[in-house]
Scaffold this motif. Structure first.
Motif, PDB file in Angstrom:
ATOM      1  N   CYS A  34       0.587  -1.198   9.518  1.00  9.93           N
ATOM      2  CA  CYS A  34      -0.629  -2.000   9.299  1.00  9.93           C
ATOM      3  C   CYS A  34      -0.265  -3.318   8.630  1.00  9.93           C
ATOM      4  O   CYS A  34       0.661  -3.386   7.832  1.00  9.93           O
ATOM      5  CB  CYS A  34      -1.655  -1.231   8.462  1.00  9.93           C
ATOM      6  N   GLY A  35      -0.986  -4.347   8.984  1.00  9.08           N
ATOM      7  CA  GLY A  35      -0.767  -5.653   8.375  1.00  9.08           C
ATOM      8  C   GLY A  35      -1.323  -5.694   6.971  1.00  9.08           C
ATOM      9  O   GLY A  35      -0.634  -6.063   6.019  1.00  9.08           O
ATOM     10  N   LYS A  36      -2.609  -5.317   6.840  1.00  8.96           N
ATOM     11  CA  LYS A  36      -3.253  -5.324   5.528  1.00  8.96           C
ATOM     12  C   LYS A  36      -4.136  -4.097   5.389  1.00  8.96           C
ATOM     13  O   LYS A  36      -5.017  -3.863   6.211  1.00  8.96           O
ATOM     14  CB  LYS A  36      -4.099  -6.579   5.347  1.00  8.96           C
ATOM     15  N   ASN A  37      -3.887  -3.324   4.346  1.00 12.08           N
ATOM     16  CA  ASN A  37      -4.719  -2.177   4.027  1.00 12.08           C
ATOM     17  C   ASN A  37      -5.705  -2.630   2.950  1.00 12.08           C
ATOM     18  O   ASN A  37      -5.333  -2.839   1.809  1.00 12.08           O
ATOM     19  CB  ASN A  37      -3.856  -1.018   3.514  1.00 12.08           C
ATOM     20  N   TYR A  38      -6.966  -2.802   3.324  1.00 12.15           N
ATOM     21  CA  TYR A  38      -7.990  -3.300   2.420  1.00 12.15           C
ATOM     22  C   TYR A  38      -8.956  -2.172   2.096  1.00 12.15           C
ATOM     23  O   TYR A  38      -9.796  -1.808   2.918  1.00 12.15           O
ATOM     24  CB  TYR A  38      -8.711  -4.483   3.071  1.00 12.15           C
ATOM     25  N   TYR A  39      -8.780  -1.572   0.917  1.00 11.71           N
ATOM     26  CA  TYR A  39      -9.589  -0.453   0.440  1.00 11.71           C
ATOM     27  C   TYR A  39      -9.457   0.807   1.294  1.00 11.71           C
ATOM     28  O   TYR A  39     -10.240   1.729   1.158  1.00 11.71           O
ATOM     29  CB  TYR A  39     -11.074  -0.824   0.350  1.00 11.71           C
ATOM     30  N   GLY A  40      -8.512   0.873   2.192  1.00 11.43           N
ATOM     31  CA  GLY A  40      -8.366   2.029   3.074  1.00 11.43           C
ATOM     32  C   GLY A  40      -7.449   3.089   2.490  1.00 11.43           C
ATOM     33  O   GLY A  40      -6.847   2.924   1.435  1.00 11.43           O
ATOM     34  N   THR A  41      -7.364   4.192   3.216  1.00 11.99           N
ATOM     35  CA  THR A  41      -6.470   5.281   2.845  1.00 11.99           C
ATOM     36  C   THR A  41      -5.562   5.589   4.025  1.00 11.99           C
ATOM     37  O   THR A  41      -6.047   5.849   5.124  1.00 11.99           O
ATOM     38  CB  THR A  41      -7.268   6.552   2.458  1.00 11.99           C
ATOM     39  N   ILE A  42      -4.272   5.542   3.781  1.00 10.63           N
ATOM     40  CA  ILE A  42      -3.263   5.864   4.789  1.00 10.63           C
ATOM     41  C   ILE A  42      -2.511   7.083   4.279  1.00 10.63           C
ATOM     42  O   ILE A  42      -1.930   7.046   3.193  1.00 10.63           O
ATOM     43  CB  ILE A  42      -2.303   4.684   5.012  1.00 10.63           C
ATOM     44  N   THR A  43      -2.543   8.166   5.057  1.00  6.06           N
ATOM     45  CA  THR A  43      -1.910   9.412   4.640  1.00  6.06           C
ATOM     46  C   THR A  43      -1.102   9.988   5.792  1.00  6.06           C
ATOM     47  O   THR A  43      -1.599  10.072   6.915  1.00  6.06           O
ATOM     48  CB  THR A  43      -2.983  10.441   4.200  1.00  6.06           C
TER      49      THR A  43
END
Length: 116
Positions: free
Chosen positions: A23-32
């Protein structure tokens, strides 16, 4: 409970800013429980897994430091290709490789390859 699906990226990416293998930009997200293996290049906010992480959460996720050419990321953990092809890397991070009650595992691990 919804079934999780494998998420990974294998292609090369390039850009100017906010460039990452997954991802380029994780903005308030959740990556698991995700990973990236492709080559990454850019000028600003560049990372093997994520280019920038603005108040997001990244857990149990990895990028291949050998194939990406990146030693840093805005989240996740860099691993060598050998480590990325070792199931213990992912088991130790809590990834689901278990078939239970006729429910397929989220991930499988072909011998000598990345998870799928």
């Amino acid at each position: 409970m919804a079934q999780s699906h494998p998420v990974y990226a294998t292609g090369a990416v390039s850009g100017t800013s906010d460039v990452g293998g997954l991802c380029g930009k994780n903005y308030y997200g959740t990556i698991t429980s995700c990973y990236a293996t492709g080559a990454v290049s850019g000028d600003w906010n560049v990372g093997g897994l994520c280019g920038s992480n603005d108040r997001g959460t990244i857990r149990g996720s990895f990028w291949d430091t050998d194939t990406s050419g990146m030693t840093t990321s805005a989240g996740g953990t860099g691993k060598t290709t050998a480590q990325m092809k070792d199931i213990n890397t992912f088991l130790n991070a809590g990834w689901d490789f278990t078939v239970t009650d006729n429910t397929p595992a989220v991930w499988y691990m072909p011998e000598g390859d990345y998870p799928g």
